[in-house]
Write a protein that holds these residues in place. Structure first.
Motif, PDB file in Angstrom:
ATOM      1  N   ALA A  49       0.838  -1.200   0.000  1.00 43.22           N
ATOM      2  CA  ALA A  49       0.000   0.000   0.000  1.00 43.22           C
ATOM      3  C   ALA A  49       0.871   1.248   0.000  1.00 43.22           C
ATOM      4  CB  ALA A  49      -0.931   0.007   1.214  1.00 43.22           C
ATOM      5  N   GLY A  50       0.827   2.012  -1.091  1.00 45.30           N
ATOM      6  CA  GLY A  50       1.491   3.304  -1.133  1.00 45.30           C
ATOM      7  C   GLY A  50       0.712   4.332  -0.327  1.00 45.30           C
ATOM      8  N   LEU A  51       1.226   5.563  -0.304  1.00 46.31           N
ATOM      9  CA  LEU A  51       0.619   6.587   0.548  1.00 46.31           C
ATOM     10  C   LEU A  51      -0.845   6.829   0.208  1.00 46.31           C
ATOM     11  CD1 LEU A  51       0.827   8.708   2.749  1.00 46.31           C
ATOM     12  CD2 LEU A  51       1.608  10.337   1.012  1.00 46.31           C
ATOM     13  N   GLN A  52      -1.175   6.912  -1.079  1.00 41.76           N
ATOM     14  CA  GLN A  52      -2.566   7.196  -1.444  1.00 41.76           C
ATOM     15  C   GLN A  52      -3.498   6.102  -0.940  1.00 41.76           C
ATOM     16  OE1 GLN A  52      -3.743  10.118  -2.906  1.00 41.76           O
ATOM     17  NE2 GLN A  52      -5.628   9.176  -2.134  1.00 41.76           N
ATOM     18  N   ALA A  53      -3.046   4.855  -1.012  1.00 42.36           N
ATOM     19  CA  ALA A  53      -3.870   3.753  -0.508  1.00 42.36           C
ATOM     20  C   ALA A  53      -4.094   3.887   0.994  1.00 42.36           C
ATOM     21  CB  ALA A  53      -3.206   2.416  -0.830  1.00 42.36           C
ATOM     22  N   LEU A  54      -3.058   4.307   1.729  1.00 43.99           N
ATOM     23  CA  LEU A  54      -3.207   4.502   3.170  1.00 43.99           C
ATOM     24  C   LEU A  54      -4.187   5.634   3.466  1.00 43.99           C
ATOM     25  CD1 LEU A  54       0.539   4.202   4.272  1.00 43.99           C
ATOM     26  CD2 LEU A  54      -1.216   2.426   4.384  1.00 43.99           C
ATOM     27  N   LEU A  55      -4.087   6.718   2.704  1.00 45.21           N
ATOM     28  CA  LEU A  55      -4.994   7.847   2.909  1.00 45.21           C
ATOM     29  C   LEU A  55      -6.437   7.471   2.571  1.00 45.21           C
ATOM     30  CD1 LEU A  55      -2.831  10.767   1.456  1.00 45.21           C
ATOM     31  CD2 LEU A  55      -3.199  10.161   3.866  1.00 45.21           C
ATOM     32  N   ASP A  56      -6.589   6.486   1.690  1.00 41.59           N
ATOM     33  CA  ASP A  56      -7.929   6.011   1.334  1.00 41.59           C
ATOM     34  C   ASP A  56      -8.476   5.006   2.338  1.00 41.59           C
ATOM     35  OD1 ASP A  56      -7.942   7.595  -0.919  1.00 41.59           O
ATOM     36  OD2 ASP A  56      -7.285   5.997  -2.276  1.00 41.59           O
ATOM     37  N   GLY A  57      -7.713   4.743   3.397  1.00 44.67           N
ATOM     38  CA  GLY A  57      -8.191   3.859   4.456  1.00 44.67           C
ATOM     39  C   GLY A  57      -7.718   2.428   4.376  1.00 44.67           C
ATOM     40  N   HIS A  58      -6.834   2.115   3.433  1.00 43.57           N
ATOM     41  CA  HIS A  58      -6.319   0.751   3.302  1.00 43.57           C
ATOM     42  C   HIS A  58      -5.042   0.591   4.130  1.00 43.57           C
ATOM     43  CE1 HIS A  58      -9.157   0.008   0.054  1.00 43.57           C
ATOM     44  NE2 HIS A  58      -8.745   1.123  -0.533  1.00 43.57           N
ATOM     45  N   GLU A  59      -4.644  -0.649   4.335  1.00 42.84           N
ATOM     46  CA  GLU A  59      -3.370  -0.970   4.972  1.00 42.84           C
ATOM     47  C   GLU A  59      -2.672  -2.045   4.151  1.00 42.84           C
ATOM     48  OE1 GLU A  59      -3.661  -0.404   9.717  1.00 42.84           O
ATOM     49  OE2 GLU A  59      -4.894  -2.039   8.926  1.00 42.84           O
ATOM     50  N   PHE A  71       0.211  -3.328   8.248  1.00 44.14           N
ATOM     51  CA  PHE A  71       1.237  -2.293   8.279  1.00 44.14           C
ATOM     52  C   PHE A  71       0.610  -0.974   7.840  1.00 44.14           C
ATOM     53  CE2 PHE A  71       3.063  -6.389   7.384  1.00 44.14           C
ATOM     54  CZ  PHE A  71       4.188  -6.461   8.192  1.00 44.14           C
ATOM     55  N   GLY A  72       0.682   0.036   8.711  1.00 42.54           N
ATOM     56  CA  GLY A  72       0.071   1.324   8.424  1.00 42.54           C
ATOM     57  C   GLY A  72       1.091   2.433   8.268  1.00 42.54           C
ATOM     58  N   LEU A  73       0.672   3.667   8.551  1.00 40.64           N
ATOM     59  CA  LEU A  73       1.504   4.844   8.310  1.00 40.64           C
ATOM     60  C   LEU A  73       2.827   4.824   9.066  1.00 40.64           C
ATOM     61  CD1 LEU A  73      -1.183   7.670   8.221  1.00 40.64           C
ATOM     62  CD2 LEU A  73       0.460   7.156   6.406  1.00 40.64           C
ATOM     63  N   PHE A  74       2.874   4.150  10.219  1.00 37.28           N
ATOM     64  CA  PHE A  74       4.109   4.125  11.005  1.00 37.28           C
ATOM     65  C   PHE A  74       5.076   3.037  10.538  1.00 37.28           C
ATOM     66  CE2 PHE A  74       0.993   6.130  13.832  1.00 37.28           C
ATOM     67  CZ  PHE A  74       1.665   7.309  14.127  1.00 37.28           C
ATOM     68  N   ALA A 125       8.442 -12.593   2.535  1.00 38.70           N
ATOM     69  CA  ALA A 125       7.319 -11.767   2.085  1.00 38.70           C
ATOM     70  C   ALA A 125       7.666 -10.310   2.356  1.00 38.70           C
ATOM     71  CB  ALA A 125       6.041 -12.152   2.814  1.00 38.70           C
ATOM     72  N   ILE A 126       7.449  -9.457   1.354  1.00 40.01           N
ATOM     73  CA  ILE A 126       7.796  -8.039   1.456  1.00 40.01           C
ATOM     74  C   ILE A 126       6.617  -7.198   0.985  1.00 40.01           C
ATOM     75  CG2 ILE A 126       9.198  -6.220   0.365  1.00 40.01           C
ATOM     76  CD1 ILE A 126      11.571  -8.149   0.486  1.00 40.01           C
ATOM     77  N   VAL A 127       6.321  -6.135   1.725  1.00 31.31           N
ATOM     78  CA  VAL A 127       5.356  -5.145   1.264  1.00 31.31           C
ATOM     79  C   VAL A 127       5.955  -3.756   1.438  1.00 31.31           C
ATOM     80  CG1 VAL A 127       3.253  -6.492   1.635  1.00 31.31           C
ATOM     81  CG2 VAL A 127       4.197  -5.168   3.533  1.00 31.31           C
ATOM     82  N   VAL A 128       5.744  -2.916   0.443  1.00 30.75           N
ATOM     83  CA  VAL A 128       6.115  -1.511   0.545  1.00 30.75           C
ATOM     84  C   VAL A 128       4.931  -0.749   1.120  1.00 30.75           C
ATOM     85  CG1 VAL A 128       6.553   0.585  -0.800  1.00 30.75           C
ATOM     86  CG2 VAL A 128       7.885  -1.484  -1.232  1.00 30.75           C
ATOM     87  N   VAL A 129       5.226   0.088   2.114  1.00 37.13           N
ATOM     88  CA  VAL A 129       4.199   0.877   2.782  1.00 37.13           C
ATOM     89  C   VAL A 129       4.558   2.361   2.652  1.00 37.13           C
ATOM     90  CG1 VAL A 129       3.022   1.341   4.959  1.00 37.13           C
ATOM     91  CG2 VAL A 129       3.754  -0.984   4.418  1.00 37.13           C
ATOM     92  N   GLY A 183      -3.741   4.645  -7.368  1.00 33.82           N
ATOM     93  CA  GLY A 183      -4.253   4.351  -6.031  1.00 33.82           C
ATOM     94  C   GLY A 183      -3.269   3.710  -5.091  1.00 33.82           C
ATOM     95  N   GLY A 184      -2.203   3.085  -5.623  1.00 31.84           N
ATOM     96  CA  GLY A 184      -1.131   2.561  -4.791  1.00 31.84           C
ATOM     97  C   GLY A 184      -1.424   1.287  -4.024  1.00 31.84           C
ATOM     98  N   LEU A 185      -2.624   0.715  -4.155  1.00 33.51           N
ATOM     99  CA  LEU A 185      -2.948  -0.538  -3.459  1.00 33.51           C
ATOM    100  C   LEU A 185      -2.752  -1.691  -4.431  1.00 33.51           C
ATOM    101  CD1 LEU A 185      -4.046  -1.791  -0.789  1.00 33.51           C
ATOM    102  CD2 LEU A 185      -6.312  -1.747  -1.870  1.00 33.51           C
ATOM    103  N   THR A 186      -1.782  -2.554  -4.161  1.00 31.16           N
ATOM    104  CA  THR A 186      -1.477  -3.636  -5.096  1.00 31.16           C
ATOM    105  C   THR A 186      -2.538  -4.727  -5.044  1.00 31.16           C
ATOM    106  OG1 THR A 186      -0.231  -5.050  -3.567  1.00 31.16           O
ATOM    107  CG2 THR A 186       0.972  -3.251  -4.629  1.00 31.16           C
ATOM    108  N   ASP A 187      -2.540  -5.556  -6.068  1.00 32.39           N
ATOM    109  CA  ASP A 187      -3.287  -6.806  -5.997  1.00 32.39           C
ATOM    110  C   ASP A 187      -2.641  -7.692  -4.936  1.00 32.39           C
ATOM    111  OD1 ASP A 187      -4.892  -5.980  -8.096  1.00 32.39           O
ATOM    112  OD2 ASP A 187      -3.617  -6.934  -9.612  1.00 32.39           O
ATOM    113  N   GLN A 188      -3.400  -8.628  -4.418  1.00 37.40           N
ATOM    114  CA  GLN A 188      -2.824  -9.600  -3.496  1.00 37.40           C
ATOM    115  C   GLN A 188      -2.026 -10.634  -4.282  1.00 37.40           C
ATOM    116  OE1 GLN A 188      -5.943 -11.310  -1.105  1.00 37.40           O
ATOM    117  NE2 GLN A 188      -5.899  -9.625   0.354  1.00 37.40           N
TER     118      GLN A 188
END
Length: 365
Positions: A49-59, A71-74, A125-129, A183-188
């Motif tokens: 989840a990139g920044l825009q996805a986080l701002l849209d309420g996703h994690e 994983f959220g903003l912190f 497993a890696i995710v960019v936040v 939107g910055g939210l990847t597919d699973q």
């Protein structure tokens, strides 16, 4: 901020993550279900989840069977969960790290060193936040590429990214990328694998699978014993003369191994010889598509001290991402199919622990 995997000072082949508890990194990851499972199979799912996805309420999230870590903003940067498939149970198999490669170039080095120390029995497993690209160095990107991150070079400012990769077979990695503008939210992405697999100690011979040839290799730098080992169908070749040892393995078991040593740590002219040798082998076996071949390159003691850019370039053409970052006296191992550029595995010993060999790498031919 980062909480690094606390690997012991030992051979990565002997490392087991069982000494590490299931814990969060600076409260960045939340274990939503506290139960412990010891399954025979394990499914890992990841979503970045990139920044825009986080701002849209996703994690961003990583799920291991029914345990989800969010994983959220912190948790800005590259968030990594390492699962050791050789651990006794899942509770003892998992370690978590966060690398804020947006805020600090130093953490790119920490990322590369951590990847170098992960044992070959692990799944990562890696995710960019939020954002991970601004301070990410070439070395950090190369380390990511070495474990199968093919889409990661596309990951730009505030993009989302997710990766699941078996360290033993990075060419089987699954990954997803979503630009910030979308939107910055990847597919699973998801990967299922066996849990409780045996470790691969240095004394354990490789076994061929059916008609396939199994090739294994590892390298020890100057302070780690100055040796390299190449195992083909259970037969081990041990090399102790310093330099870059090259081994050509043909699919045809009746054909002998071809071995050549290039002392690129001593004489700059050796880089020229290496360049022409590898260029010739690459052209030769790509023409003979009906005769598959693999090339193994292992550093013995040191290969880098007088290695010239021409030699580095030809290894990069074979698919190496790490060779330009190998320091003097540090272990390096690579196996590549000469007829298929995307089929490559490689490992570099951590530069801050020069007494440590590389992990074993494996490729089927």
């Amino acid at each position: 901020m980062t909480k690094n995997i606390d690997f012991l000072d030992c051979d990565p082949s002997d490392i087991n993550l069982s000494s590490m508890s299931l814990s969060s990194s600076n409260n960045a990851a939340t274990n939503q279900r506290g139960n412990t499972l010891t399954p025979t199979t394990m499914t890992v799912t990841a979503q970045g989840a990139g920044l825009q996805a986080l701002l849209d309420g996703h994690e961003a999230s990583i799920t291991i069977n029914d345990q989800t870590f969010t994983f959220g903003l912190f948790s800005r940067g590259i968030n990594m969960i390492v699962v050791d498939t050789a651990a006794a149970n899942m509770q003892k198999a998992v370690a978590i790290s966060t690398f804020d490669t947006h805020g600090s170039e130093c953490l790119s080095g920490s990322l590369a060193e951590t990847i170098a120390m992960i044992p070959e029995t692990a799944v990562v497993a890696i995710v960019v936040v939020d954002e991970a690209s601004m301070s990410l160095t070439k070395r950090g990107r190369a380390a990511m590429a070495s474990i199968g991150a093919r889409l990661f070079p596309r990951c730009g400012w505030r993009d989302g990214y997710a990766l699941i990769t078996p360290v033993r077979s990075p060419y089987l990695a699954v990954e997803a990328h979503k630009p910030d503008a979308e939107g910055g939210l990847t597919d699973q992405v998801s990967l299922t694998f066996e849990f409780g697999a045996p470790n691969v100690p240095s004394a354990l011979p490789a076994e061929s699978t059916g008609e396939l040839r199994l090739i294994k290799a590892r390298s020890a730098g100057r302070n780690a014993g100055s040796f390299a080992e190449v195992v083909v169908d259970g037969v081990t070749e041990r090399f102790t003369e310093q330099g870059l040892q090259v081994v050509i393995v043909l699919k045809d078991r009746k054909m002998p191994l071809f071995k050549a040593l290039f002392q690129t740590h001593v004489d700059e002219k050796e880089s020229e010889l290496l360049f022409w040798f590898l260029a010739d082998q690459q052209a030769k076996w790509r023409r003979k598509k009906d005769t598959p071949a693999a090339i193994v390159c292992v550093a013995v003691g040191d290969m880098a001290r007088r290695m010239q850019p021409k030699a580095t370039t030809v290894l990069q053409k074979l698919g190496s991402q790490l060779v330009s970052h190998v320091e003097n006296g540090v272990g390096f191992a690579m196996i590549a199919k000469l007829h298929a550029r995307e089929s490559i595995v490689e490992a570099q010993a951590p530069s801050d622990r020069r007494h440590t060999p590389t992990r074993w790498i494996n490729l089927e031919l």
